[in-house]
Scaffold this motif. Structure first.
Motif, PDB file in Angstrom:
ATOM      1  N   GLU A  15      -1.733  -7.110  12.993  1.00 45.95           N
ATOM      2  CA  GLU A  15      -1.018  -8.665  12.602  1.00 45.95           C
ATOM      3  C   GLU A  15      -0.034  -8.333  11.688  1.00 45.95           C
ATOM      4  N   PRO A  16       1.068  -9.272  11.818  1.00 49.86           N
ATOM      5  CA  PRO A  16       2.136  -9.008  10.975  1.00 49.86           C
ATOM      6  C   PRO A  16       1.806  -9.139   9.331  1.00 49.86           C
ATOM      7  N   THR A  17       2.365  -8.513   8.523  1.00 47.56           N
ATOM      8  CA  THR A  17       2.343  -8.685   7.223  1.00 47.56           C
ATOM      9  C   THR A  17       3.149  -9.530   6.575  1.00 47.56           C
TER      10      THR A  17
ATOM     11  N   TYR B 101      13.036  -3.065  16.972  1.00 50.07           N
ATOM     12  CA  TYR B 101      12.606  -4.099  16.183  1.00 50.07           C
ATOM     13  C   TYR B 101      13.681  -4.608  15.340  1.00 50.07           C
TER      14      TYR B 101
ATOM     15  N   VAL C  44      -1.815  -4.671  19.014  1.00 51.05           N
ATOM     16  CA  VAL C  44      -0.773  -5.129  17.975  1.00 51.05           C
ATOM     17  C   VAL C  44      -1.264  -5.527  16.748  1.00 51.05           C
TER      18      VAL C  44
ATOM     19  N   GLY D  90       8.471  -7.467  10.182  1.00 46.11           N
ATOM     20  CA  GLY D  90       8.405  -6.322  11.514  1.00 46.11           C
ATOM     21  C   GLY D  90       8.057  -4.973  11.157  1.00 46.11           C
ATOM     22  N   PRO D  91       7.815  -4.268  12.061  1.00 48.92           N
ATOM     23  CA  PRO D  91       7.753  -3.009  11.917  1.00 48.92           C
ATOM     24  C   PRO D  91       8.783  -2.115  11.370  1.00 48.92           C
TER      25      PRO D  91
ATOM     26  N   GLU E  31       6.726   2.992  11.560  1.00 55.31           N
ATOM     27  CA  GLU E  31       5.893   2.479  12.677  1.00 55.31           C
ATOM     28  C   GLU E  31       6.111   2.449  13.866  1.00 55.31           C
TER      29      GLU E  31
ATOM     30  N   PRO F 110       4.389  -2.857  18.386  1.00 60.21           N
ATOM     31  CA  PRO F 110       3.448  -3.223  17.397  1.00 60.21           C
ATOM     32  C   PRO F 110       4.444  -4.396  16.842  1.00 60.21           C
ATOM     33  N   ARG F 111       3.675  -5.526  16.288  1.00 62.87           N
ATOM     34  CA  ARG F 111       3.932  -6.655  15.305  1.00 62.87           C
ATOM     35  C   ARG F 111       5.375  -7.393  15.922  1.00 62.87           C
TER      36      ARG F 111
ATOM     37  N   ARG G 251       7.615 -13.661   7.893  1.00 62.34           N
ATOM     38  CA  ARG G 251       7.047 -12.427   8.654  1.00 62.34           C
ATOM     39  C   ARG G 251       7.650 -11.228   8.545  1.00 62.34           C
TER      40      ARG G 251
END
Length: 199
Positions: A26-28, A171, A24, A37-38, A42, A75-76, A35
């Motif tokens: 790190e969230p940008t 997501y 996973v 998400g992908p 992604e 992911p994220r 936050r």
């Protein structure tokens, strides 16, 4: 799930994904500090990498009569699933509400029927579809695809003898799934499922 989600009659299996499929990032953050998400790209990259992980795919128990699935760490903060499809199985028509999604085929072949129109998010029970809104894709092992919010589709394993295995990611995590029946051009809302129905 599942989409590409498993129906309530499927057999759930709880297990953690191997590290290679569950890393996973790190969230940008956006400029406002929120936050983020992908996106679709992604999610598609994740499901393709997971579908290529032979150890992960081999870890899924297959059932000759019902779909099986294992929840993965996407992911994220995304929701992800590894799904086994026995011959002749499918999801029926459904959507994933406000979630983006992607799926990739690890073994076998899946067919996707989809609509090219966005359905209203609520306030209806029956819709008549226009002509030329149907699309069909045949996805063999190694192929995948991403889709946007409110994507309406059904996914099928039309093989009479072979299991298919796929990886799916969404997501934000699925808030609900709307299930539909279809007769010709008429689409009917039949059921709304919440996460407790498939987790």
């Amino acid at each position: 799930m599942s989409q590409s989600v498993p129906p309530p009659a499927s057999t759930p299996v709880s297990a953690a994904a191997p590290a290679s499929a569950s890393a996973v990032a790190e969230p940008t953050s956006s400029r406002r500090g929120e936050r983020v998400g992908p996106g679709s790209a992604e999610l598609l990259d994740f499901v393709r990498r997971a579908a290529a992980d032979a150890d992960l795919i081999a870890s899924l128990p297959l059932d000759p009569e019902g779909r099986t699935w294992v929840r993965l760490e996407g992911p994220r903060g995304s929701e992800a699933w590894l799904i086994g499809w026995p011959p002749g199985s499918g999801t029926g028509w459904h959507d994933h509400a406000e979630s983006l999604g992607a799926f990739a085929i690890a073994a076998g072949e899946l067919k996707e029927h989809s609509l090219t129109v966005r359905l209203p998010s609520g306030g209806w029970k029956t819709l008549e579809l226009n002509e030329d809104v149907d699309r069909e894709r045949l996805l063999p092992a190694g192929r995948g695809r991403a889709f946007g919010r409110h994507h309406v589709h059904e996914v099928l394993n039309e093989s009479a003898t072979e299991h298919a295995v796929s990886v799916h990611a969404y997501y934000p995590p699925l808030p609900l799934i709307r299930r539909f029946s279809r007769t010709g051009a008429v689409l009917r809302l039949e059921q709304v499922e919440r996460p407790g129905d498939w987790q």
